[in-house]
Scaffold this motif. Sequence first.
Motif, PDB file in Angstrom:
ATOM      1  N   ALA A 285      41.993  93.830  47.182  1.00 28.35           N
ATOM      2  CA  ALA A 285      41.150  94.104  46.006  1.00 28.35           C
ATOM      3  C   ALA A 285      40.460  92.837  45.519  1.00 28.35           C
ATOM      4  N   GLU A 286      39.280  93.051  44.977  1.00 29.42           N
ATOM      5  CA  GLU A 286      38.496  91.973  44.369  1.00 29.42           C
ATOM      6  C   GLU A 286      38.158  92.366  42.932  1.00 29.42           C
ATOM      7  N   GLU A 295      41.477  88.501  35.757  1.00 31.71           N
ATOM      8  CA  GLU A 295      42.018  89.086  36.983  1.00 31.71           C
ATOM      9  C   GLU A 295      43.266  89.907  36.661  1.00 31.71           C
ATOM     10  N   MET A 299      43.640  93.876  36.939  1.00 34.44           N
ATOM     11  CA  MET A 299      44.645  94.485  37.822  1.00 34.44           C
ATOM     12  C   MET A 299      45.367  95.600  37.074  1.00 34.44           C
ATOM     13  N   THR A 314      51.708  87.935  40.195  1.00 30.74           N
ATOM     14  CA  THR A 314      51.032  86.698  40.598  1.00 30.74           C
ATOM     15  C   THR A 314      52.057  85.606  40.864  1.00 30.74           C
ATOM     16  N   THR A 319      50.035  88.587  45.055  1.00 34.90           N
ATOM     17  CA  THR A 319      48.564  88.640  45.077  1.00 34.90           C
ATOM     18  C   THR A 319      47.945  87.568  45.972  1.00 34.90           C
ATOM     19  N   ILE A 327      44.734  89.724  46.209  1.00 35.28           N
ATOM     20  CA  ILE A 327      43.738  89.865  45.139  1.00 35.28           C
ATOM     21  C   ILE A 327      42.780  88.669  45.217  1.00 35.28           C
ATOM     22  N   CYS A 328      41.500  88.950  45.286  1.00 33.61           N
ATOM     23  CA  CYS A 328      40.456  87.930  45.376  1.00 33.61           C
ATOM     24  C   CYS A 328      40.654  86.943  46.541  1.00 33.61           C
TER      25      CYS A 328
END
Lengths: 390, 171
Positions: A285-286, A295, A299, A314, A319, A327-328
Amino acid sequence: MDMFGKKRVAIVGAGVTLFRRNLKETGKELAYHAAKMALEQAGMELRDIQSVVMGSAPDAFDGVHMKGEYLADGAGAYHKPYMRVFVGGGTGVFAPIAGWWHVASGQFDTCLVVCEEKMSSCYPHPQYAFTTIFDPILERPIGMNLIWIFALEMNRYMHKHNIKKEDIALVSVKNKRNALDNPIAQLGANITVEDVLNSEIMAWPVQRLDVSPTSDGAAAVVLVSEDVAKEVTDNPIWIDGVGWCIDSTHWTNRDLYYPDYVEYAARMAYKMAGIKNPPKEIDVAEPYDPFDYKELHHMEGLLLCKKGEAPKLTKEGVTQRDGDLPICPSGGLLGCGNPIAAAGLMKVCEIFWQLRGEAGKRQVPGDPRTGLAQAWGDLMQYGSVIVLRR
Amino acid sequence: MSVKIKHFPGEEIETKDFREGKVLFESFRSKARYAWSAGIAVSRFLEELKNGRILASTCSKCGRIMVPPRIYCEKCFKPTDGWTYVKDTGIINTFSVSFIAADASRLKEPVVVAVIELDDASPGMGIVHWLGEYGDWREIKIGMRVQAVWKPPEERTGAITDIKYFKPLKE
């Protein structure tokens, strides 16, 4: 209404320029470069394109009003059906959604979507141009600036879930590191939590390294119907879900700790894509990360975890690029830079490349099949979500 | 960003180009002037600020007491059907301590801005304003009780700045 449209829509090409503070290229030139790259990757030419959608956020940044018209030539809109979409920071993901409905409706078989932003034209800082987005009677006399309102939101989020700044700083550390592997990135760096906590205070609790920078850049994607996709590629990426939602402008009447409008947009996209368990079914996911806390906030709004749980994930490394829920991986806005509308569309391009296995050093492991991009904008009130599948 | 793409376009302007004056600047000051309408609801709100009172509007369907007031309830999408006053006391819903001005330049002294949830309004209903008389900004907390500090009546003009700021209440 048939939410699924008449036709299935695929992305078959994507392009992004460098993201930098001061680029010599004009907005039109940047738009041209991104559009050309996307067409080349699709193996198509402008004459194959039936409609064009342009996305660009505030006109005031580069001081050109009616920017859609100004940028039309660079975006490849010469003698073509053309529209600009404009929902602030949400634009970069809303523009491909607008392109989706052009094709899904059956009206067009092909649509070129281009997003451009040139923030560095505005001196001393594009912040100042933003003062005019506030209510002229009740808010502007207070001298509001945008960093303030995000600081208000961040503080509320931290307060509600008792989140520490060091846990939020981990997002900035992760994304700037991820950006080291991204050739377009403006701010790839190896930094530590201490660096973030020791950086200059802008508007408490927002510090310098909690924020993405001012940038110029452009991004583009080529959208086509299923029939065309089969002709031009063996590797189409399908737009399986789209969602968008806006909240009230009375932002002082909302509880800023949670973005309801992102949840509504996500639910719309998930329903369309048949996703019932987002954390399990989304492989990469971005979410939109102009600030590190965003972020985490996003989320949660995207239902990728429970409310208040994103900092914990995190911290546990979930992530990271090689975690259970990357994530990202692009480096996000914190690492790549934030040419607003282009930054949102860059996220769609990144998911496209991740699902095609073309992301090189940034490639997330595990053969991802389903990805998500999201953007957020206006007075902390707009969410746009897109779900892509191989 | 795709491994299939070898070149990403874009050329940077270098800092020395700015220093050496090779970058053209243009200052543009628009001569546009605006006479904004405050609207039906907020005009009444501003009139009452002159009297040192904070006006809210009410919706009989959802029961909300809304500040700033409006003539329609955006949730029920019907006209609001009453006016009421709320107190000039409340709690800090959230706040920020800004060390930058609107043009992002550094400030010597920080400015504190907060969303104040006003007493007697529906929960979460707030307005944005400055904080003052707070001492050390590190002592400011979400949930702290505050009260409006008004300009003297003769200085009020029917503007949000008729309230000078909100100050913490000693309890």
